[in-house]
Scaffold this active site. Structure first.
Site, PDB file in Angstrom:
ATOM      1  N   GLU A 271       0.820  -1.507  -0.337  1.00 25.46           N
ATOM      2  CA  GLU A 271       0.334  -0.348   0.046  1.00 25.46           C
ATOM      3  C   GLU A 271       1.129   1.350  -0.297  1.00 25.46           C
ATOM      4  O   GLU A 271       1.083   2.472   0.830  1.00 25.46           O
ATOM      5  CB  GLU A 271      -0.870  -0.028   0.967  1.00 25.46           C
ATOM      6  CG  GLU A 271      -1.731  -1.320   1.089  1.00 25.46           C
ATOM      7  CD  GLU A 271      -2.933  -1.616   2.165  1.00 25.46           C
ATOM      8  OE1 GLU A 271      -2.644  -0.521   3.126  1.00 25.46           O
ATOM      9  OE2 GLU A 271      -4.377  -1.987   2.220  1.00 25.46           O
ATOM     10  N   ASP A 350      -8.737  -9.422   4.397  1.00 27.50           N
ATOM     11  CA  ASP A 350      -7.934  -7.780   4.948  1.00 27.50           C
ATOM     12  C   ASP A 350      -9.057  -7.647   6.564  1.00 27.50           C
ATOM     13  O   ASP A 350     -10.034  -6.797   6.089  1.00 27.50           O
ATOM     14  CB  ASP A 350      -8.157  -6.796   3.996  1.00 27.50           C
ATOM     15  CG  ASP A 350      -7.361  -5.617   5.102  1.00 27.50           C
ATOM     16  OD1 ASP A 350      -6.770  -5.556   5.973  1.00 27.50           O
ATOM     17  OD2 ASP A 350      -8.039  -4.310   4.724  1.00 27.50           O
ATOM     18  N   GLU A 378     -12.511  -2.153  12.027  1.00 26.84           N
ATOM     19  CA  GLU A 378     -12.520  -1.388  10.811  1.00 26.84           C
ATOM     20  C   GLU A 378     -13.719  -2.016   9.770  1.00 26.84           C
ATOM     21  O   GLU A 378     -14.469  -1.560   8.931  1.00 26.84           O
ATOM     22  CB  GLU A 378     -11.042  -1.623  10.117  1.00 26.84           C
ATOM     23  CG  GLU A 378     -11.456  -1.070   8.114  1.00 26.84           C
ATOM     24  CD  GLU A 378     -10.239  -1.432   8.327  1.00 26.84           C
ATOM     25  OE1 GLU A 378      -8.824  -1.923   8.705  1.00 26.84           O
ATOM     26  OE2 GLU A 378      -9.947  -0.800   6.733  1.00 26.84           O
TER      27      GLU A 378
HETATM   28  C1  GCV Z   1      -2.640   0.381   8.264  1.00 30.79           C
HETATM   29  C2  GCV Z   1      -6.150  -2.005   5.217  1.00 30.79           C
HETATM   30  C3  GCV Z   1      -6.658  -0.710   5.825  1.00 30.79           C
HETATM   31  C4  GCV Z   1      -5.757   0.285   6.097  1.00 30.79           C
HETATM   32  C5  GCV Z   1      -4.171  -0.874   6.945  1.00 30.79           C
HETATM   33  C6  GCV Z   1      -3.489  -1.927   6.134  1.00 30.79           C
HETATM   34  C7  GCV Z   1      -2.854  -2.539   6.571  1.00 30.79           C
HETATM   35  O1  GCV Z   1      -5.292  -2.111   4.653  1.00 30.79           O
HETATM   36  O2  GCV Z   1      -7.331  -0.807   5.490  1.00 30.79           O
HETATM   37  O3  GCV Z   1      -5.535   1.255   7.000  1.00 30.79           O
HETATM   38  O4  GCV Z   1      -3.094   0.341   7.284  1.00 30.79           O
HETATM   39  O5  GCV Z   1      -5.147  -2.333   5.692  1.00 30.79           O
HETATM   40  O6  GCV Z   1      -3.148  -3.867   7.719  1.00 30.79           O
HETATM   41  O7  GCV Z   1      -1.098  -1.928   7.022  1.00 30.79           O
END
Ligand code: GCV
Length: 663
Positions: A271, A350, A378
C-alpha cells in the site's frame, strides 16, 4: 479528556468469601530481586482492596509468613507463569519471575470480582504464546488510522504523551496478559520516521519505563526507507554495506537510549510503503538486514506478510489479491533469521467479517509466525455496531492446517507446538483511543479484554471470556450478565448476516469502509471483487480460476476446491455460483441472501429489546452511550439489509419466496 477504569474499576463494592481476613501483603522476595513489577503488584492489591472493600492493606517486606496475601518466588516455574492458591485463609501467589507475580495478582483480583469465594482456590497458569501484542495504528499528529474511539493517547501534535492515562492503559493491558505494544501506525510517515532519532529518545525511554513496570515491551513501527527519508543515504538497498552499517549504528543508538525496547514492526512493499522490492531484493533480505542490526540488543523484527498489488485492473481475472501473501512469502520459508517473526493476518484479504484462514499458516514450516487479528472493527461495524470477535478468533485458532500429523492448528503453530518455534504468538490491531470509555462502544472493550485473555489462555471459550468481562465491568447481576452475554455471543453472527453474503466480503463504502456499497470496490484497483452478474456471484478460486484454493494442504484444498464440499459460509469466496445453487442448508444462494439479511436485522432488534430492559441496572452514562449506538445499529442494519437485498433482487430478478419487502 477524562477516562474510566474499564474492567479495572474497583469502585463497586463486592463480596467474596475468604477476603474478610485479608489485612496485609507479605512480600517474601529478597530485596535485591524486588523490582518495579513487584512494587506495582503490591500497589495494585492495595488499590483494589481500598476500592472494593474500603480496607487498607498493610505491607510487610521480606517475609511470606503471615495471614494475608503472600508473594513468593519459586524456581522451576515457566516464564510468566503463576500459581495462586488458598490454604487456611492464607493466599499465596508464586512465580519464578516478577511478571508471573503480577499476572498472579491480576488473576486473584479477577477471581475475587467474578467468583463467590476464594476457598480452595488453586490456579496454575502459564501463557503458551510468548508474544501477546497490541498494534496501535496511531499517528503522531494524534489521529488514529482506523480509529473509532477518539484520538491517540500516545501522541499529540507530534509529541509523545506519558501521563496517568498511559499508566492505566498499561495496567489494563497487563491485567489480561499483554506483554508487547507497538505504539505507532505501521504506515510510518513524517514525524514517526524520526522516532528512532535523538528527537524522541527521552520520551520513549519514559514511556518504555511505564510499560516495563507492567511487563510490557515497547515496540515501534519502522519506516523501511528511513536511511533515505532522514536525509542520510541515497538508498535503502538491504544488500548495500552502507545501508547495513547505517542500520547497525542507528539500532545501537536506539537500544542504547531505550533499554526496554523490544524491537520493530515493519510494513514493507505494501500500500505504497517502501520496501526491498525497489532494489530487486526479497523480503528475507530486508527483514534479515534489520534483524542483524537489532540482534546484539536482543531485539526482534516483526515483518508483516500483508503484501499485495494494490494497483490491480478489475478486468484482470487471473491476478488474485488473496494469493499474494502466500506467493510472496512461501518461497522464503526457512530463510529468515531467528529473531524475525512473520506477522500474518488471519485471512488472505483484510479483516472481513468472514474469510478463510490465511494459507501461510500451515504453508510455512521453518519460519517464526504470529497471527494478526484486528479488534479495531474496521470492517465489522467500527465500534458503532456491537461485534464481539472472540468467537471468530477461536475458530481461526482451531483451524487444522494439516502441516503435521497432530498439533497442527493455527493455535498450535502460534504457540510453537507444531514446529517448536520460540518466537511466535498473536497480535491485535488495537481498538482504543482517548474516548472516556477507551473503545467508543462500551461493549467493544470486550474485544480488548477478550483478545488478551485469549492470547494468554487460548483454551478459554468465548463465552467464559465474555462472562468474565461482564462481571468485572458491570458486576455480578444475573440479568445484566445473561443479557450482555446474549448480545455479545450473537453479535458476530448478526453482523455477518446483514453484511456481504457467504464469505465474499467487501461491499462497503470505499476508503472509510463503513456502510453498504455493493459495487463500492467492484471496479477499483484494490483487488476486491464480487463479480456478480444476473446469473450468479462469487470469485472462482478453483483451479479453473485463480487457483487459490489449492494453496492449502490436503484435505483443505480439496474441500475448498469442490463447490459441493466447500462450507456454505465461504462458498462465494471460493466459487462463482448461480443464484439458484442449493446450499447445504437446503436454501438457494439468493434465498439465503434474503433470509440472512432479514434475520440479521431481527437479531439486532432482539438484542436491543433485551438491552433496553437493563435501564437502571447499568451505570447511567454507559447505558446511554450504548443505547445511542444500538439505535444507530438498528437503523444501519436495515440499510445494509435493504441495499444488499435490493441489489440482488434487481440483479437476479428472483423474488423472495417469503414475499417480504424488497425494493
Ligand atoms: C494501516 C487495510 C487498512 C489500512 C491498513 C492496512 C494494513 O488496508 O484499510 O488502513 O493500514 O490494512 O493492515 O496495513
Amino acid at each position: 479528556m477524562g477516562f474510566e477504569q474499564a474492567w479495572l474499576d474497583y469502585a463497586r463494592k463486592i463480596s467474596c468469601e475468604g477476603t474478610d481476613g485479608i489485612e496485609a501483603v507479605f512480600v517474601g522476595i529478597d530485596d535485591d530481586r524486588q523490582d518495579i513489577l513487584i512494587k506495582n503488584s503490591v500497589a495494585e492489591l492495595q488499590k483494589a482492596f481500598a476500592g472494593l472493600f474500603g480496607r487498607k492493606l498493610a505491607v510487610h517486606m521480606g517475609t511470606a509468613d503471615g495471614d494475608g496475601i503472600c508473594l513468593l518466588f519459586r524456581e522451576g516455574m515457566p516464564a510468566e507463569a503463576y500459581h495462586v492458591y488458598e490454604n487456611g485463609g492464607k493466599i499465596t501467589i508464586e512465580a519464578s519471575d516478577s511478571q508471573g507475580i503480577l499476572y498472579g495478582v491480576f488473576a486473584l483480583l479477577r477471581q475475587m470480582q467474578t467468583g463467590d469465594s476464594l476457598r480452595g482456590l488453586d490456579l496454575t497458569k502459564a501463557p503458551v504464546m510468548p508474544m501477546r501484542m497490541l498494534d496501535h495504528w496511531d499517528n503522531m499528529d494524534g489521529s488514529i488510522e482506523r480509529g473509532y474511539s477518539g484520538e491517540s493517547f500516545f501522541f499529540e501534535k507530534n509529541e509523545i504523551l506519558v501521563n496517568e492515562r498511559t499508566v492505566t492503559y498499561a495496567r489494563l493491558a497487563a491485567s489480561v496478559g499483554i506483554n508487547a505494544v507497538v505504539i505507532n501506525n505501521v504506515n510510518v510517515k513524517d514525524a514517526a520516521t524520526r522516532l528512532i532519532t535523538e528527537r524522541y529518545a527521552d520520551k520513549l525511554k519514559e514511556l518504555s519505563e511505564v510499560f516495563a513496570g507492567y511487563g510490557i515491551r515497547l515496540y515501534l513501527s519502522l519506516n523501511y526507507a528511513a536511511p533515505m527519508e532522514l536525509g542520510e543515504l541515497q538508498s535503502a538497498d538491504p544488500l548495500s554495506e552502507e545501508v547495513r552499517d547505517w542500520w547497525k549504528r542507528r539500532m545501537a543508538f536506539v537500544f542504547g537510549q531505550i533499554p526496554n525496547l523490544g524491537g520493530f514492526l515493519i510494513k514493507a512493499d505494501s500500500e505504497g510503503r517502501p520496501g526491498p522490492f525497489t532494489y530487486g531484493r526479497t523480503h528475507a533480505d530486508g527483514a534479515n538486514m534489520l534483524a542483524e542490526a537489532v540482534a546484539p540488543f536482543g531485539g526482534t523484527i516483526i515483518w508483516r506478510c500483508f503484501v499485495y498489488n494494490c494497483q490491480q485492473d478489475w478486468r484482470d481475472e487471473k491476478t488474485d489479491r488473496a494469493r499474494s501473501g502466500y506467493d510472496n512469502f512461501i518461497g522464503l520459508d526457512g530463510k529468515f533469521l531467528d529473531n524475525v517473526i512473520l506477522q500474518i493476518k488471519n485471512g488472505p484479504m483484510d479483516f472481513q467479517v468472514r474469510e478463510p484462514v490465511h494459507p501461510l499458516f500451515g504453508g510455512l514450516t521453518k519460519t517464526n509466525q504470529m497471527l494478526e487479528v484486528q479488534i479495531a472493527q474496521e470492517y465489522t461495524g467500527q465500534q458503532r455496531h456491537v461485534c464481539y470477535l472472540i468467537p471468530m478468533f477461536r475458530e481461526i485458532l482451531a483451524f487444522r492446517t494439516y502441516a503435521a500429523k497432530e498439533h497442527d492448528t493455527v493455535e498450535d503453530i502460534v504457540c510453537g507446538r507444531t514446529f517448536g518455534q520460540k518466537n511466535c504468538g498473536m497480535a491485535a490491531v488495537a481498538n482504543t483511543g482517548n474516548d472516556e470509555n477507551w473503545t467508543g462502544h462500551d461493549m467493544a472493550a470486550a474485544n480488548w479484554y477478550g483478545f488478551g485473555r485469549l492470547a494468554f489462555e487460548p483454551e478459554l471459550s468465548a463465552e467464559e471470556i465474555a462472562r468474565e468481562w461482564i462481571r468485572l465491568t458491570f458486576g455480578k447481576d444475573k440479568q445484566v450478565e445473561e443479557t450482555m452475554l446474549y448480545i455479545l455471543m450473537n453479535s458476530w453472527k448478526a453482523y455477518e448476516n446483514y453484511n456481504a453474503p457467504l464469505g465474499i466480503g467487501w461491499m462497503v463504502n470505499p476508503d472509510y469502509h463503513y456502510g453498504p456499497s455493493v459495487d463500492g470496490y467492484e471496479y477499483s484497483r484494490w483487488g476486491t471483487y464480487h463479480r456478480a452478474d444476473h446469473l450468479g456471484i462469487g470469485v472462482d478460486r478453483s483451479s479453473a480460476g485463480t487457483g487459490y484454493a489449492l494453496l492449502y494442504r490436503e484435505p483443505n484444498a480439496s474441500v475448498y476446491h469442490d463447490r459441493e464440499r466447500c462450507p456454505d459460509e465461504l462458498l462465494l469466496f471460493f466459487h462463482h455460483m448461480p443464484y439458484t445453487w442449493k446450499l447445504k442448508s437446503g436454501k438457494t444462494v439468493i434465498q439465503h441472501i434474503y433470509d440472512s439479511h432479514f434475520e440479521g436485522v431481527e437479531m439486532v432488534d432482539e438484542m436491543v429489546e433485551r438491552f433496553e430492559k437493563l435501564e437502571g441496572k447499568l451505570p447511567e452514562k454507559s447505558y446511554q452511550r450504548m443505547m445511542e449506538r444500538f439505535a444507530h445499529q438498528k437503523e444501519h442494519a436495515r440499510e445494509w439489509r435493504d441495499q444488499i437485498n435490493t441489489y440482488f433482487y434487481r440483479k437476479s430478478g428472483i423474488p423472495d419466496e417469503k414475499g417480504r419487502n424488497i425494493y
